[in-house]
Design a protein around this motif. Structure first.
Motif, PDB file in Angstrom:
ATOM      1  N   UNK A  68     -82.840  29.696  36.438  1.00 45.27           N
ATOM      2  CA  UNK A  68     -83.326  28.600  37.269  1.00 45.27           C
ATOM      3  C   UNK A  68     -82.273  27.514  37.345  1.00 45.27           C
ATOM      4  N   UNK A  69     -82.539  26.520  38.191  1.00 40.07           N
ATOM      5  CA  UNK A  69     -81.538  25.488  38.492  1.00 40.07           C
ATOM      6  C   UNK A  69     -81.001  24.822  37.229  1.00 40.07           C
ATOM      7  N   UNK A  70     -81.878  24.504  36.289  1.00 41.92           N
ATOM      8  CA  UNK A  70     -81.399  23.809  35.090  1.00 41.92           C
ATOM      9  C   UNK A  70     -80.463  24.674  34.240  1.00 41.92           C
ATOM     10  N   UNK A  71     -80.560  25.991  34.402  1.00 41.77           N
ATOM     11  CA  UNK A  71     -79.602  26.858  33.704  1.00 41.77           C
ATOM     12  C   UNK A  71     -78.209  26.667  34.275  1.00 41.77           C
ATOM     13  N   UNK A  72     -78.157  26.558  35.593  1.00 42.16           N
ATOM     14  CA  UNK A  72     -76.870  26.319  36.241  1.00 42.16           C
ATOM     15  C   UNK A  72     -76.297  24.976  35.790  1.00 42.16           C
ATOM     16  N   UNK A  73     -77.179  23.997  35.691  1.00 45.17           N
ATOM     17  CA  UNK A  73     -76.741  22.675  35.239  1.00 45.17           C
ATOM     18  C   UNK A  73     -76.154  22.770  33.845  1.00 45.17           C
ATOM     19  N   UNK A  74     -76.807  23.538  32.970  1.00 43.68           N
ATOM     20  CA  UNK A  74     -76.310  23.752  31.613  1.00 43.68           C
ATOM     21  C   UNK A  74     -74.894  24.315  31.654  1.00 43.68           C
TER      22      UNK A  74
END
Lengths: 404, 578
Positions: A68-74
């Motif tokens: 999900x998007x927050x994984x990409x942010x990580x």
């Protein structure tokens, strides 16, 4: 995987999707299949990330994970921490407006941007070797979630901090006014020029992007009003007798057809032209973040140098007084010296990397923009020709009506 | 043209960006760009070198995006389809010489008409000399169904508004009652006028007089409505914008009158256009004075001292505009009886065809209103697109300059050249489409014109209704007079030898009946006359409407076919990609 997306992301020297079993190492990624998960306030979109590779560290030839998007942010944050000096590829923004979070258009734009993001990392000769990338592409969902929740808060740079650094970079006056000592800033003419260039470039690009977005909207509006106008013309035709009434009706139908073409071009402009400009803006913002990192590193180096100088003075004093603290002090001094060298090394590494990155960035952007402009021209030409053709087919009938 | 566009009341920012666009140096123009400054050979050389760099970089690079698009799917690479000859010479009124010679003119030769912003009508009012915007006014209001092919013509120009002070000899209120006069110049070959060109000065009040007299003289005709009076203070009256708007409206009105086959030969119009000094038409008296006059006569009418009957000479005028209050009351009573009375009115509108036609016109009006509204929205949307395209172009021009100035690497210059091509194309497209849009406005203006005509049709129909009402009133009156006469007869017959006073009354009554019968005859004739006028006018309008609508559609569709890439008169704008 959409070939164009992959090609847009950059020079893929490691990409040869033809032969998985060939000797040449390759790593290709695609982000597809957005799906809505969960309900209500906690709902989010998940994406399938497919990795095709023959690299030894990876589970090949193909691996699929859900992210999900927050994984990409990580991933972006980890890379930013580890690889200072490199322009980390930009991420699409968080959606601020709740209403649009789940519109098909927004999801598609985000998916496209995420795909480009990962591919750029995968094709960067340094970044592609990152352990965090491997985790991102390969780890199971629980591991990913654990990693993600650990990192929140530690490495996250608050936007406020970044802004402060930018302001320091731009105005030396504030330092003097606030009573700080002489500003610790690099000020070689080339670097100054570069910083100025980056900041101004962002402004210019933001303006262009703003107009591009407006252009998309205008296409939509024109499409809408053409459709309404067509309906009105058809109604007007009901007052006329057979022959003329039919002509009115056909004009109305044509207007509807042209309206559809308009809407299509609006979408095409949005995905292929406006997004490219947005992406350009984001890339420049990423560079600004790297500039901030460089400023940080420089400051550290300078501060350490100062501290070392003072320590030397202290040391000499202690030597003269033959104090018993001398041994400790000497040890501390050695540590400081090592730190200082480390800081210098780190700073110089950043400078070196940045110089390479700038060249890479400029070349990449020329290619990206070239493609974007081509898409723009193609789309507009296609639209214009389509519209002309559509209306042209009515002319003989109108001509006949006029002469009768 | 660009200069006059700047004067419209648009956003200042937009004006500024338009000015910027004017001063653009557009490459590859072959000097076609009248507005642009000199095309420096330097920038052209840059363009050329960038072109070769770009094409070679595309050819030589192993960049994955070697455009795989086959020739037929990329419209830029395929040759443009052959244009029908229609596009090269769009249907439009003959070009006027001043239009194309005007240095402010920017447009490609494929436009015979002047291309100017729709709001340009508000600009050129200096000295009555015909300027491009007035040419556009020419083509706007005169339909191209028979431009000047008919044998008689009447060309009118309204210009040169001037403030004048009323000499207040008569008024009690001191100070100047300033008003505005307009110079009205006419060119004609109609024999009645006995001259070919003349000018007069008129004020708005004169126009009101003209309009009122025409309505009286041409009952049943579809007369174009005059511009509205404004209940405004003298402050607003003198504002430049208001005066200009009014000048335009007056010109439109007079030209519409001149286009009407019957009215253009009328004495009223001729006198208005030709006679110097004071307008020799009876002025309309205001409502209040008329009411006062009428109220003065009313008691006499009611008590039978003066003639309380309508004479034949009165019935040819509608009751509303006159001073005869009694007649007004009678007709009002009649119309109420018509609507609410138990019995049918003495004479009825029997013409079914007329009633159908009325309904049809009502529908037409509804659809016209809707279409007119959508047309406005469409034009606005087209304008918006063209404007934003131009702004995008400007933004890229700035980017180009920036990259060129700050270039450290050669790739930046290549990118700058790319951007410049895009930018100049965008600006060119923007200008082209703004020109096209101005044409669209002209074509779709037909819708607005016909909406205005609908109003005139209503007036023509109400002439008919009021004439009918007069007839009905007279018929009712007659029947009540007859019954009174009968009663008197029977009453007096009961008295032997007759009743002197009753006999006298009977005689008077018989006189009244005679006069009323005459009046009824006149009223019926008048009603029939108006009916005939209605019929002719509706027929004429029908014919004209069909022609005008077909031309509107044809013009609109032809205009939409115009395509910057396909337009061979335009320099190759997309060539940089082929």
């Amino acid at each position: 995987m959409i070939p164009t997306q992959l090609q847009r992301s950059g020079s893929g020297s490691t990409q040869s999707p033809r032969s998985p079993s060939s000797q040449e190492p390759f790593l290709s990624v695609s982000v597809i299949d957005p799906a809505k998960m969960g309900n209500g306030v906690q709902a989010y979109i998940s994406y399938k990330v497919i990795t095709k590779t023959n690299l030894p560290d990876y589970q090949g030839p193909e691996k699929i994970v859900i992210r999900r998007y927050s994984d990409f942010v990580w991933l972006r944050d980890r890379l930013f921490e580890k690889y200072k000096g490199i322009f980390i590829p930009p991420l699409p923004e968080k959606s601020t407006v709740e209403k649009f979070r789940f519109t098909a258009e927004f999801i598609e734009m985000r998916r496209q941007a995420l795909d480009i993001f990962v591919n750029r990392i995968a094709s960067h000769h340094i970044l592609q070797q990152s352990e965090d990338l491997r985790i991102f592409l390969q780890a199971d969902e629980q591991t990913m979630e654990r990693a993600r929740s650990q990192e929140i808060g530690i490495f996250k740079k608050k936007p406020a901090d970044l802004m402060q650094i930018f302001k320091d970079v731009q105005s030396k006056v504030s330092d003097v006014v606030l009573g700080k000592e002489k500003p610790v800033e690099e000020s070689t003419p080339e670097y100054e020029k570069l910083k100025r260039y980056i900041f101004e470039l962002e402004d210019h690009l933001a303006e262009a992007q703003k107009h591009a977005y407006r252009l998309v909207k205008r296409h939509r509006e024109l499409g809408q009003s053409l459709s309404e106008f067509g309906k009105a013309v058809k109604l007007l035709g009901t007052c006329e007798d057979n022959a003329l009434g039919k002509v009115f009706s056909e004009v109305g139908d044509k207007a509807e057809i042209v309206s559809v073409k308009m809407q299509r071009e609006a979408h095409h402009l949005l995905m292929n032209f406006e997004e490219s400009l947005k992406d350009y803006v984001r890339a420049v913002q990423s560079i600004k973040a790297t500039i901030a990192e460089r400023a940080n590193a420089f400051k550290q180096q300078c501060e350490l140098a100062e501290t070392i100088k003072f320590k030397e003075i202290d040391l000499n004093k202690l030597r003269l007084t033959r104090s018993e603290k001398l041994a400790d002090a000497e040890r501390e001094y050695d540590v400081l010296k090592a730190d200082g060298e480390e800081a210098t090394r780190r700073f110089e590494a950043i400078v070196q990397l940045m110089n390479e990155e700038i060249v890479r960035f400029q070349e990449q952007k020329t290619l990206d923009m070239g493609l974007a402009f081509h898409e723009f021209a193609k789309g507009q030409a296609h639209l214009a020709n389509g519209i002309a053709e559509a209306w042209r087919s009515l002319l003989p009938k109108l001509e006949a009506c006029a002469s009768s | 043209m660009m200069g006059s566009e700047n004067q419209e009341g648009g956003e200042a920012r937009l004006q500024a960006s338009r000015e910027e666009m004017e001063s653009l140096v557009l490459d590859g123009d072959d000097g076609r760009d009248h507005i642009g400054n000199s095309i420096t050979s330097q920038s052209y050389a840059n363009y050329r070198s960038a072109m070769t760099t770009l094409s070679s970089s595309f050819a030589a690079s192993h960049h994955p995006l070697s455009f795989p698009t086959p020739a037929d799917s990329d419209p830029l690479l395929s040759p443009p389809s052959p244009q029908p000859p229609l596009l090269k010479s769009p249907n439009s009124p003959k070009p006027r010489t001043t239009a194309t010679d005007d240095p402010r003119h920017l447009d490609p030769p494929s436009y015979a008409d002047v291309v100017s912003s729709p709001l340009d009508d508000s600009i050129e009012a200096n000295g009555g000399s015909e300027s491009p915007s007035q040419h556009s006014e020419n083509s706007a209001s005169s339909f191209s169904r028979s431009p000047f092919s008919s044998s008689d013509y009447l060309e009118i120009v309204v210009s040169n508004p001037q403030k004048e002070a009323e000499s207040s000899k008569n008024s009690i209120v001191p100070g100047n009652n300033a008003y505005v006069t307009y110079l009205i110049t006419t060119k004609t070959n109609i024999s009645d006028y006995g001259g070919s060109q003349f000018s007069v000065r008129r004020r708005f009040r004169d126009v009101v007089t003209l309009s009122d007299r025409l309505s009286e003289a041409y009952r049943g005709f579809v007369i174009p409505p005059r511009p509205e009076k404004s209940v405004v203070e003298s402050q607003v009256m003198q504002k430049q914008e208001f005066v200009e708007q009014r000048r335009v409206a007056l010109q439109k009105y007079l030209r519409r009158l001149a286009a009407h086959p019957v009215i253009k030969k009328s004495d009223e119009l001729r006198v208005f256009l030709q006679v110097q000094g004071r307008l020799p038409l009876p002025t309309s008296v205001d409502v209040a004075s008329r009411m006062l006059d009428g109220a003065g006569k009313l008691p006499k009418q009611l008590f039978g001292d003066s003639r309380s009957v309508m004479g034949p000479q009165d019935v040819v005028q509608p009751a509303k505009g006159g001073r005869d209050l009694l007649r007004l009351f009678k007709e009002l009573k009649q119309s109420v009886a018509n609507d609410w009375g138990a019995s049918r009115p003495p004479a009825e509108e029997e013409d079914q065809e007329f009633l159908d036609r009325k309904q049809w016109l009502h529908d037409l009006e509804q659809h016209l209103t809707n279409a007119s509204k959508q047309a406005e929205a469409l034009v606005k949307a087209q304008q918006g697109l063209a404007d934003t395209m131009g702004e995008l172009g400007l933004a890229f021009i700035k980017l180009t300059k920036f990259e060129n100035e700050e270039a450290v690497l050669n790739t930046q210059r290549v990118r700058a050249a790319d951007m410049k091509s895009l930018a100049t194309t965008a600006v060119r497209v923007s200008r082209y489409h703004r020109g096209l849009n101005a044409q669209t406005v002209k074509h779709l203006d037909t819708l607005h014109e016909y909406l205005v005509l609908m109003l005139a049709v209503h007036n023509a129909f109400s002439d008919r209704s009021s004439a009918l009402l007069t007839v009905q009133t007279l018929l009712s009156e007659l029947s009540s007079l007859h019954s009174r006469a009968e009663k008197l007869e029977t009453a007096s017959s009961k008295i032997f030898g007759g009743d002197k006073s009753r006999i006298r009354k009977t005689e008077e009554l018989k006189d009244t009946i005679r006069v009323t019968e005459d009046a009824k005859g006149c009223a019926i004739r008048e009603y029939e006359r108006i009916k005939e006028n209605n019929r002719c006018e509706i027929e004429r309008l029908d014919r004209e409407r069909r022609t005008d609508f077909v031309n509107m559609l044809k013009g609109f569709v032809t205009n939409q076919c115009f395509n910057l890439i396909g337009d061979h008169t335009q320099p190759k704008t997309m060539a940089w990609l082929t």
